[in-house]
Design a protein around this motif. Structure first.
Motif, mmCIF file in Angstrom:
data_model
loop_
_atom_site.group_PDB
_atom_site.id
_atom_site.type_symbol
_atom_site.label_atom_id
_atom_site.label_comp_id
_atom_site.label_asym_id
_atom_site.label_seq_id
_atom_site.Cartn_x
_atom_site.Cartn_y
_atom_site.Cartn_z
ATOM 1 N N MET A 1 29.143 51.822 40.083
ATOM 2 C CA MET A 1 30.225 51.688 40.160
ATOM 3 C C MET A 1 30.633 50.114 39.146
ATOM 4 N N ASP A 2 31.801 50.109 39.005
ATOM 5 C CA ASP A 2 31.460 48.922 38.496
ATOM 6 C C ASP A 2 32.435 47.779 38.688
ATOM 7 N N THR A 3 31.907 47.169 39.360
ATOM 8 C CA THR A 3 32.708 45.820 39.850
ATOM 9 C C THR A 3 33.206 45.420 39.438
ATOM 10 N N ASP A 4 33.733 44.788 38.002
ATOM 11 C CA ASP A 4 35.310 44.984 37.909
ATOM 12 C C ASP A 4 36.432 45.025 38.364
ATOM 13 N N ILE A 5 35.954 46.591 38.641
ATOM 14 C CA ILE A 5 37.210 47.173 39.273
ATOM 15 C C ILE A 5 37.245 47.006 40.764
ATOM 16 N N VAL A 6 36.318 46.933 41.838
ATOM 17 C CA VAL A 6 36.093 46.563 42.645
ATOM 18 C C VAL A 6 36.950 44.896 42.324
ATOM 19 N N ILE A 7 36.538 44.001 42.258
ATOM 20 C CA ILE A 7 37.226 42.977 42.060
ATOM 21 C C ILE A 7 38.318 42.719 42.210
ATOM 22 N N GLU A 8 39.165 43.280 41.288
ATOM 23 C CA GLU A 8 40.438 43.545 41.116
ATOM 24 C C GLU A 8 41.341 44.236 41.477
ATOM 25 N N ARG B 1 40.116 44.498 44.960
ATOM 26 C CA ARG B 1 39.831 43.468 46.548
ATOM 27 C C ARG B 1 40.490 42.352 45.882
ATOM 28 N N ASP B 2 41.196 41.811 44.915
ATOM 29 C CA ASP B 2 41.745 40.944 44.664
ATOM 30 C C ASP B 2 43.326 40.295 44.478
ATOM 31 N N GLY B 3 43.727 41.759 43.684
ATOM 32 C CA GLY B 3 45.173 42.133 43.506
ATOM 33 C C GLY B 3 45.135 41.506 42.129
ATOM 34 N N ARG B 4 43.925 40.896 41.760
ATOM 35 C CA ARG B 4 44.986 40.499 40.222
ATOM 36 C C ARG B 4 43.911 41.179 38.772
ATOM 37 N N LEU B 5 44.447 41.217 37.534
ATOM 38 C CA LEU B 5 42.796 41.554 36.869
ATOM 39 C C LEU B 5 42.759 40.420 36.844
ATOM 40 N N ILE C 1 40.580 34.460 36.308
ATOM 41 C CA ILE C 1 39.158 33.184 36.185
ATOM 42 C C ILE C 1 40.706 32.875 34.793
ATOM 43 N N ASP C 2 41.252 32.819 34.723
ATOM 44 C CA ASP C 2 42.828 31.559 33.691
ATOM 45 C C ASP C 2 43.533 31.577 35.345
ATOM 46 N N HIS C 3 43.938 31.527 36.299
ATOM 47 C CA HIS C 3 44.007 30.856 37.740
ATOM 48 C C HIS C 3 42.829 30.515 38.727
ATOM 49 N N ASP C 4 41.839 30.980 38.894
ATOM 50 C CA ASP C 4 41.309 30.180 39.308
ATOM 51 C C ASP C 4 40.062 29.669 38.920
ATOM 52 N N GLY C 5 39.441 29.820 38.480
ATOM 53 C CA GLY C 5 38.280 29.307 36.971
ATOM 54 C C GLY C 5 37.124 30.445 36.753
ATOM 55 N N ILE C 6 36.819 29.980 36.197
ATOM 56 C CA ILE C 6 34.988 30.392 35.746
ATOM 57 C C ILE C 6 34.117 30.827 37.243
#
Length: 64
Positions: free
Chosen positions: A1-8, A10-14, A19-24
């Motif tokens: 499972m690709d966690t990057d896709i799950v994060i996007e 769930r959060d509704g953002r790329l 990273i740009d808006h909330d930080g690393i």
């Protein structure tokens, strides 16, 4: 499972927007939360290789 896709999803953002808006640090926090949730949900079904991947991801983030 690709966690990057799950994060996007769930959060509704790329990822880059997160990273740009909330930080690393916030991204890493979200990623660790997702990985932990997925690990707990599929603990009985996960093959050993997924546990190794999770450990590698954890090690990487601690050393970034």
């Amino acid at each position: 499972m690709d966690t990057d896709i799950v994060i996007e999803q769930r959060d509704g953002r790329l990822l880059q927007d997160i990273i740009d808006h909330d930080g690393i640090e916030k991204f890493i926090e979200i990623e660790e939360e997702i990985v932990s949730e997925l690990h707990l949900k599929k603990k009985k079904k996960q093959p050993t290789s997924n546990r190794v991947h999770w450990l590698a991801v954890s090690f990487y983030h601690k050393n970034v």
